[in-house]
Design an enzyme around this catalytic site. Structure first.
Site, PDB file in Angstrom:
ATOM      1  N   ASP A  35       0.801  -1.233   0.000  1.00  0.00           N
ATOM      2  CA  ASP A  35       0.000   0.000   0.000  1.00  0.00           C
ATOM      3  C   ASP A  35       0.838   1.289   0.000  1.00  0.00           C
ATOM      4  O   ASP A  35       0.693   2.139   0.889  1.00  0.00           O
ATOM      5  CB  ASP A  35      -0.929   0.018   1.221  1.00  0.00           C
ATOM      6  N   GLU A 211     -11.151  -0.042  -4.586  1.00  0.00           N
ATOM      7  CA  GLU A 211     -10.441   0.130  -3.316  1.00  0.00           C
ATOM      8  C   GLU A 211      -9.605   1.378  -3.468  1.00  0.00           C
ATOM      9  O   GLU A 211      -9.811   2.172  -4.382  1.00  0.00           O
ATOM     10  CB  GLU A 211      -9.551  -1.090  -3.028  1.00  0.00           C
TER      11      GLU A 211
HETATM   12  O1  FUB Z   1      -3.283  -3.692   3.149  1.00  0.00           O
HETATM   13  C1  FUB Z   1      -4.611  -3.928   3.534  1.00  0.00           C
HETATM   14  C2  FUB Z   1      -5.566  -3.645   2.420  1.00  0.00           C
HETATM   15  O2  FUB Z   1      -5.284  -4.458   1.286  1.00  0.00           O
HETATM   16  C3  FUB Z   1      -5.529  -2.240   1.878  1.00  0.00           C
HETATM   17  O3  FUB Z   1      -6.121  -1.305   2.680  1.00  0.00           O
HETATM   18  C4  FUB Z   1      -6.189  -2.467   0.552  1.00  0.00           C
HETATM   19  O4  FUB Z   1      -6.065  -1.381  -0.319  1.00  0.00           O
HETATM   20  C5  FUB Z   1      -5.486  -3.709   0.074  1.00  0.00           C
HETATM   21  O5  FUB Z   1      -4.227  -3.387  -0.454  1.00  0.00           O
END
Ligand code: FUB
Length: 322
Positions: A35, A211
């Site tokens: 991320d 997302e």
């Molecule tokens: O790293 C946890 C979660 O997985 C993130 O918040 C999402 O964007 C995905 O990458």
């Protein structure tokens, strides 16, 4: 070519690939990272605010966030954990995709965190909850301190914040979450609360599950980029940070069946896409044969401002021809 010469050239080629390979990025600290949220601050360095995957972690249980910086895109410094859920009064888990912004001489670290458990077999028994927090520091590398000792709001559930400060200083917050996708809200000037209601943005009719949103500005145009269906990086363009947005297509296709998360930033005149990749790490983790690692690629625009699709490479930012 004689056998010995052929062997030597293969060896030289392999050696050169190994020493020139830069994906995943080498932060020097041997931790699993995901991320990436990249920013360039006044000191001229490029910073990545990142999630930290615990070795063999279960269901994205994550406890702290790291910051890395560089001034040559090759050599990185790991500034360590700049905030941990242990320092929060309202969450004890899910230290997920963060972001950071600079405003009025302070650095604001915006992060998702939560508590409870997700019951994947009996979802009705799930107690998991996540909200968005905001922490502050005088330094881009922290330590960051919870600014309000509470999440910015508790309902609805939210994660993956993108905190975009426009040229006039207005802070806009975009998140992913129940009823919050494709919405934007302003923050108050003291960065302690949201100002007004969330605005549902006009996405031109194209609104796939998403997302981690990412917003940046280039040549007076705003770009809204995201992992569509949490995997394929796609983007929209607009003349305003609140839309209306026009869907423009794919930046990076998916790899494996797992999530991607990204950010895009300009550094020393060159645009760069940071993202994470699920790399095979052996059989040590029973539940995870692949773990996440931050990678990077150069990103290019066409004359009309559209983005050229980006391909994953092993060389990453060490690639000679751009
Ligand atoms: O790293 C946890 C979660 O997985 C993130 O918040 C999402 O964007 C995905 O990458």
């Amino acid at each position: 070519m004689k056998l010995k010469e052929a062997f030597l050239s293969v060896f030289v080629l392999l050696f050169s690939i190994i020493i020139h390979s830069q994906n995943p990025l080498n932060f020097g600290s041997n931790i699993r990272t995901a991320d990436p949220s990249a920013h360039v601050w006044q000191d001229g360095r490029l910073y990545i605010y990142a999630s930290h995957d615990i070795e063999c972690q279960e269901d994205f249980w994550m406890k702290d966030w790291h910051v890395f910086s560089t001034d040559d895109l090759i050599n990185w410094t790991d500034h360590g954990a700049v905030l941990s859920v242990e320092e929060l009064s309202w969450a004890d888990n899910y230290a997920w995709a963060p972001d950071c912004a600079y405003k009025n001489g302070k650095y604001y670290f915006c992060f998702p965190a939560g508590t409870g458990h997700k019951d994947r077999v009996n979802p009705e028994k799930s107690t998991k909850w996540m909200g968005i927090g905001i922490a502050v520091s005088d330094s881009p590398t922290g330590p960051f301190v919870d600014h309000i000792d509470a999440p910015l709001w508790t309902e609805p559930y939210a994660n993956d914040p993108c905190l975009f400060i426009d040229g006039d200083g207005t802070p806009y917050l975009y998140v992913h979450g129940k009823e919050l996708d494709y919405k934007v809200v302003e923050l108050t000037n003291d960065m302690k609360s949201i100002k007004g209601d969330f605005l549902k943005m006009d996405m031109g009719g194209y609104k796939p599950p998403m997302e981690g949103p990412w917003i940046f500005k280039r040549n007076e145009k705003y770009y809204f980029t995201m992992p569509e269906n949490n995997k394929v990086l796609t983007y929209y363009m607009s003349d305003s940070p609140k839309g209306p947005w026009t869907y423009k297509g794919m930046i990076m296709d998916q790899e494996h069946s797992s999530n991607n998360h990204h950010s895009i930033v300009e550094y020393k005149g060159q645009w760069i896409l940071f993202y994470h990749r699920w790399i095979y790490t052996g059989d040590a983790c029973e539940n995870r044969k692949r773990q996440r690692h931050i990678c990077a690629e150069y990103l290019f625009f066409n004359e009309d401002g559209s983005i050229k699709p980006v391909v994953r490479t092993d060389e990453g930012l060490t690639k000679k021809e751009r």
